[in-house]
Design a protein around this motif. Structure first.
Motif, PDB file in Angstrom:
ATOM      1  N   ALA A 103       0.819  -1.431  -0.062  1.00  0.00           N
ATOM      2  CA  ALA A 103      -0.023  -0.034  -0.177  1.00  0.00           C
ATOM      3  C   ALA A 103       0.810   1.353   0.116  1.00  0.00           C
ATOM      4  CB  ALA A 103      -0.898  -0.139   1.160  1.00  0.00           C
ATOM      5  N   VAL A 104       1.870   1.161   0.894  1.00  0.00           N
ATOM      6  CA  VAL A 104       2.530   2.633   0.943  1.00  0.00           C
ATOM      7  C   VAL A 104       3.337   2.611  -0.426  1.00  0.00           C
ATOM      8  CG1 VAL A 104       4.594   3.743   1.993  1.00  0.00           C
ATOM      9  CG2 VAL A 104       2.862   2.334   3.318  1.00  0.00           C
ATOM     10  N   TYR A 106       2.479   2.220  -3.170  1.00  0.00           N
ATOM     11  CA  TYR A 106       1.193   2.416  -4.283  1.00  0.00           C
ATOM     12  C   TYR A 106       0.934   3.776  -3.898  1.00  0.00           C
ATOM     13  CZ  TYR A 106      -3.422   3.076  -6.326  1.00  0.00           C
ATOM     14  OH  TYR A 106      -4.362   3.584  -6.926  1.00  0.00           O
ATOM     15  N   LEU A 107       0.736   4.254  -2.647  1.00  0.00           N
ATOM     16  CA  LEU A 107       0.116   5.677  -2.396  1.00  0.00           C
ATOM     17  C   LEU A 107       1.488   6.680  -2.742  1.00  0.00           C
ATOM     18  CD1 LEU A 107      -1.610   4.682   1.088  1.00  0.00           C
ATOM     19  CD2 LEU A 107      -2.648   5.122  -1.131  1.00  0.00           C
ATOM     20  N   ARG A 110       1.319   7.210  -6.291  1.00  0.00           N
ATOM     21  CA  ARG A 110      -0.072   7.699  -7.045  1.00  0.00           C
ATOM     22  C   ARG A 110      -0.119   9.084  -6.458  1.00  0.00           C
ATOM     23  NH1 ARG A 110      -3.630   9.913  -8.592  1.00  0.00           N
ATOM     24  NH2 ARG A 110      -5.887   9.239  -8.743  1.00  0.00           N
ATOM     25  N   PHE A 111       0.127   9.363  -5.312  1.00  0.00           N
ATOM     26  CA  PHE A 111      -0.292  10.750  -4.637  1.00  0.00           C
ATOM     27  C   PHE A 111       0.938  11.758  -4.411  1.00  0.00           C
ATOM     28  CE2 PHE A 111      -3.610   7.937  -3.424  1.00  0.00           C
ATOM     29  CZ  PHE A 111      -4.750   8.661  -3.820  1.00  0.00           C
ATOM     30  N   ARG A 114       2.964  11.016  -8.194  1.00  0.00           N
ATOM     31  CA  ARG A 114       1.925  11.064  -9.205  1.00  0.00           C
ATOM     32  C   ARG A 114       2.421  10.498 -10.704  1.00  0.00           C
ATOM     33  NH1 ARG A 114      -1.927  14.707  -7.515  1.00  0.00           N
ATOM     34  NH2 ARG A 114      -1.170  16.115  -5.734  1.00  0.00           N
ATOM     35  N   ARG A 116       1.844   6.807 -10.949  1.00  0.00           N
ATOM     36  CA  ARG A 116       1.250   5.453 -11.175  1.00  0.00           C
ATOM     37  C   ARG A 116       2.025   4.459 -11.483  1.00  0.00           C
ATOM     38  NH1 ARG A 116      -4.658   5.972 -11.189  1.00  0.00           N
ATOM     39  NH2 ARG A 116      -5.159   8.056 -11.206  1.00  0.00           N
TER      40      ARG A 116
END
Length: 280
Positions: A103-104, A106-107, A110-111, A114, A116
């Motif tokens: 999760a980390v 990916y986050l 993603r955020f 920026r 992906r």
């Protein structure tokens, strides 16, 4: 999935190799200082490769950022011991650490970055054909023939706790399956996918195999286990390249793990799952 570069840049490969070799330092040699040192060295080299000659090389995606995602995941996994235990506290620690390792990154990608970089394409490139179904059957047959001999003759089944009551057997079933799914989310959909943005498939697959097999070693696949886990990891990467399907590689892995579960239960309780012909 982004098309991989057609050639290998030595500095980029060295940086990625250092980051991936942190996995055997962490999980095989059990030398965390060495492992973190290799992560830092790999990231510094990646930064240098992107700023070669005193100027930033315009390269998208960023090798430094992508390798940092792998480093973050490895650091989170290393935060807990990977010995298999089935008590509530250990299972919760596994859930938080392994979940965070997927999760980390990916986050962050993603955020924060920026871009992906990681991807979880569930259905992939189409319906499963005859070859797909044939391989699933082959996985079951090969596992049924090979795994009992490996686990019991080598004694590595003792790396898993004794399961001698229904509650422990149920916990083992959940644990083996959950870790199998996580393997594909991290090693294939995170590590492999990130590496494919910078290297040809054969290089990216070899690098992710280093990480994959090192984790499985600490998990319990020791002795001559790498003779099984190395081709398995390479094959999972190859299958993902061909199918782009998380669902398929997870299915392959869960079938393999179903046999692992049955063998572990049988090793501790010979009257259960007494269906193997290669038990020594």
């Amino acid at each position: 999935m982004r098309e991989a570069p057609g050639h290998v840049r030595p500095l980029h490969l060295t940086a990625a190799l250092l980051v991936c070799l942190a996995a055997p330092a962490f999980f095989v040699l059990e030398q965390p200082v060495l492992g973190f040192g290799m992560l830092v060295a790999g990231l510094i080299l990646a930064w240098g490769a992107e700023h070669s000659g005193g100027r930033e090389i315009p390269r998208t995606p960023s090798l430094l950022r992508d390798l940092s995602l792998i480093a973050i995941g490895l650091a989170i996994v290393r935060a807990i011991p990977l010995a298999a235990h089935l008590d509530n506290r250990s299972m919760l620690a596994f859930t938080l650490a392994l979940g965070g390792a997927v999760a980390v990154p990916y986050l962050v990608s993603r955020f924060l970055y920026r871009d992906r970089a990681t991807a979880f394409p569930w259905f992939g490139s189409g319906r499963w054909g005859r070859l797909h179904w044939s391989w699933l059957i082959a996985v079951l047959v090969l596992g049924w023939l090979i795994l009992p001999w490996y686990f019991i003759s080598s004694g590595v089944y003792r790396n898993w706790p004794v399961v001698d009551d229904p509650d422990l057997i149920a916990r083992l079933f959940v644990g083996v399956g959950a870790v199998g799914i996580w393997d594909e989310l991290f090693f294939i959909c995170t590590v492999f996918t990130v590496l494919l943005r910078h290297f040809p498939p054969w290089v990216a697959n070899a690098l992710q195999t280093i990480v994959f097999v090192s984790f499985l070693w600490e998990l319990g696949y020791r002795s001559w286990g790498p003779l099984l886990t190395i081709p398995f990891a390479l094959m999972q990467g190859y299958i993902y390249l061909r199918t782009h399907s998380l669902a398929y590689v997870v299915t392959v892995h869960l079938l393999f793990d179903a046999v692992v579960f049955a063998v572990l239960v049988h090793a501790h309780n010979p009257r259960l799952f007494d269906v193997f012909i290669t038990v020594p």
